[in-house]
Enzyme design. Structure first.
Site, short mmCIF file in Angstrom:
data_model
loop_
_atom_site.label_atom_id
_atom_site.label_comp_id
_atom_site.label_asym_id
_atom_site.label_seq_id
_atom_site.Cartn_x
_atom_site.Cartn_y
_atom_site.Cartn_z
N TRP A 1 -5.48 -2.30 8.08
CA TRP A 1 -5.42 -3.33 6.77
C TRP A 1 -5.52 -4.84 7.27
O TRP A 1 -6.02 -5.94 6.91
CB TRP A 1 -4.38 -3.31 5.77
CG TRP A 1 -4.59 -1.82 5.04
CD1 TRP A 1 -3.97 -0.62 5.26
CD2 TRP A 1 -5.72 -1.50 4.40
NE1 TRP A 1 -4.33 0.25 4.39
CE2 TRP A 1 -5.59 -0.10 3.72
CE3 TRP A 1 -6.87 -2.15 3.91
CZ2 TRP A 1 -6.50 0.39 2.95
CZ3 TRP A 1 -7.79 -1.70 3.05
CH2 TRP A 1 -7.61 -0.39 2.62
N ASP B 1 1.19 -9.39 3.52
CA ASP B 1 0.46 -8.36 2.82
C ASP B 1 1.56 -7.14 2.73
O ASP B 1 2.09 -6.65 3.66
CB ASP B 1 -0.73 -7.83 3.39
CG ASP B 1 -1.18 -6.58 2.73
OD1 ASP B 1 -0.64 -6.11 1.66
OD2 ASP B 1 -2.13 -6.08 3.07
N LYS C 1 1.22 1.26 -5.73
CA LYS C 1 2.59 1.95 -4.70
C LYS C 1 3.83 1.76 -5.44
O LYS C 1 4.17 2.53 -6.17
CB LYS C 1 2.23 1.48 -3.33
CG LYS C 1 0.93 1.95 -2.58
CD LYS C 1 0.73 0.81 -1.41
CE LYS C 1 -0.81 0.96 -1.02
NZ LYS C 1 -1.51 2.03 -0.89
N1 PMP Z 1 -2.96 -3.77 2.56
C1 PMP Z 1 -2.33 -2.58 2.62
C2 PMP Z 1 -1.33 -2.80 3.49
C3 PMP Z 1 -2.87 -1.25 1.77
O1 PMP Z 1 -2.18 -0.16 2.10
C4 PMP Z 1 -3.99 -1.41 1.24
C5 PMP Z 1 -4.48 -0.02 0.43
N2 PMP Z 1 -3.77 0.28 -0.36
C6 PMP Z 1 -4.70 -2.56 1.04
C7 PMP Z 1 -4.25 -3.61 1.60
C8 PMP Z 1 -5.99 -2.76 0.17
O2 PMP Z 1 -5.73 -2.58 -1.26
P1 PMP Z 1 -6.49 -2.64 -2.43
O3 PMP Z 1 -7.30 -1.08 -2.57
O4 PMP Z 1 -5.71 -2.74 -3.61
O5 PMP Z 1 -7.45 -3.65 -2.24
#
Ligand code: PMP
Length: 357
Positions: A101, A169, A193
């Site tokens: 991520w 993040d 989450k």
């Molecule tokens: N950052 C983290 C730490 C994640 O676990 C995720 C996936 N859930 C994301 C970013 C991307 O999130 P999204 O699918 O809401 O764009």
């Protein structure tokens, strides 16, 4: 009986939250319209937005110069909005790479700004946490991912930034433990989450750090638009926001962040103990970097993987297959997972190992 859902996200919600939401599907708190029908303009929704802010202030120590924003586009859209809004002329944006991520966040930042790697633990398969190794003294900000959902690592201490604005993040560990908001320029988290259902993203922002040159940045990608419109410039993801409101109330009633953190530590330690004492299960993350939220492991006899998945399913435990880039297994122990559910998972894993020794 409900399944025990250990999925990484969208993940399970606390039963009391689901019960309350169920009752409001046909009529939301006497409004005459249901949860999915409530208009985003009107007194009722405004008061729900106020309650969300007040709950967040109660749970976290949020300084007065900070804005609480609710955006859409998931955490992934923040990968672009952050460099678009926080970059400063002649400076670089730095990224600490601790997993997929943070790499994805860097990639998007490279599209719209000057972005660089501050440090990385990729050579170690992201089993450990990276340190800042670059000279970041000219940074607009340093971005890090507090919990690495895929690899199962988590920062316990904040990265050392020596006065550089810190951006986090926190998608997979927000509100699972206390976090110092004032030590961050911006914290963001997708909701699916610990905050509820997909569709809404929480952003806590120190507005003093916004860039003043946003030429060419579309309106919906400017934090200023959300600030000026109470996050209601366009139609908000109403139902996800109402779920968030309920999640925050539940967390407050459950004793707040110190209490949930203590429970989360206990949950994780029970599962890690089973893994550490086993000769079948192999924890993925190094001990010093282990996450309380996403516990990753492989099996020393990979031919047993499918059997284990089926066995766990029979024990009513689902969502445990590891992310495709790591393989093996991942148990996500977000706030909604109870100690009892962790105990059931631990017993099932122990049982399976005994049957195959
Ligand atoms: N950052 C983290 C730490 C994640 O676990 C995720 C996936 N859930 C994301 C970013 C991307 O999130 P999204 O699918 O809401 O764009």
């Amino acid at each position: 009986m409900r399944t025990r859902n250990f999925a990484a996200g969208p993940s399970c919600l606390p039963l009391p939250v689901l019960e309350t939401l169920k009752d409001s599907i046909l009529d939301f708190e006497g409004e005459g319209v249901g949860l999915f029908e409530l208009p985003h303009r009107g007194k009722k929704f405004d008061s729900c937005m106020d309650e969300i802010k007040s709950s967040l202030h109660d749970l976290l120590d949020i300084p007065s110069s900070y804005e609480i924003l609710l955006t859409t586009g998931g955490a992934s859209l923040q990968f672009s909005m952050i460099p678009l809004n926080l970059s400063h002329e002649g400076r670089e944006n730095y990224y600490l790479l601790s997993g997929s991520w943070s790499k994805a966040a860097l990639k998007e930042a490279e599209e719209v700004s000057h972005a660089k790697v501050a440090g990385s633990s990729e050579v170690d398969g992201f089993r450990v946490l990276p340190e800042v190794t670059a000279d970041i003294s000219d940074a607009s900000y340093l971005h890090y991912t507090s919990n690495n959902t895929i690899y199962g690592t988590q920062f316990e201490d904040l990265p050392q930034v020596k006065g550089i604005p810190l951006v986090c993040d926190a998608s997979s560990d927000i509100l699972s433990r206390p976090i110092s908001v004032k030590d961050h320029a911006l914290i963001y988290a997708g909701a699916q989450k610990n905050l509820g259902t997909p569709g809404v993203t929480l952003v806590l922002l120190n507005k003093d750090l916004l860039s003043d040159s946003l030429k060419g940045v579309p309106k919906l990608l400017r934090y200023q638009t959300y600030i000026e419109n109470n996050s209601l410039y366009n139609t908000a993801p109403v139902s996800s926001i109402l779920v968030l409101r309920e999640m925050l109330k539940w967390l407050q009633k459950s004793g707040g962040l110190d209490q949930i953190h203590a429970t989360n530590k206990e949950k994780a330690s029970r599962l890690y103990q089973v893994l550490d004492e086993s000769s079948l299960y192999v924890p993925y993350a190094e001990k010093t970097a282990r996450s309380l939220m996403n516990i990753t492991f492989t099996v020393s006899r990979p031919e047993l993987e499918d059997d284990l998945v089926s066995f766990l399913k029979k024990e009513n435990c689902i969502g445990l297959k590891g992310h495709r880039s790591v393989g093996g297994f991942r148990a996500s122990l977000y706030n909604a997972i109870t100690l009892e559910e962790v105990d059931v998972l631990c017993s099932a894993l122990t049982h399976f190992e005994k049957n195959h020794s």
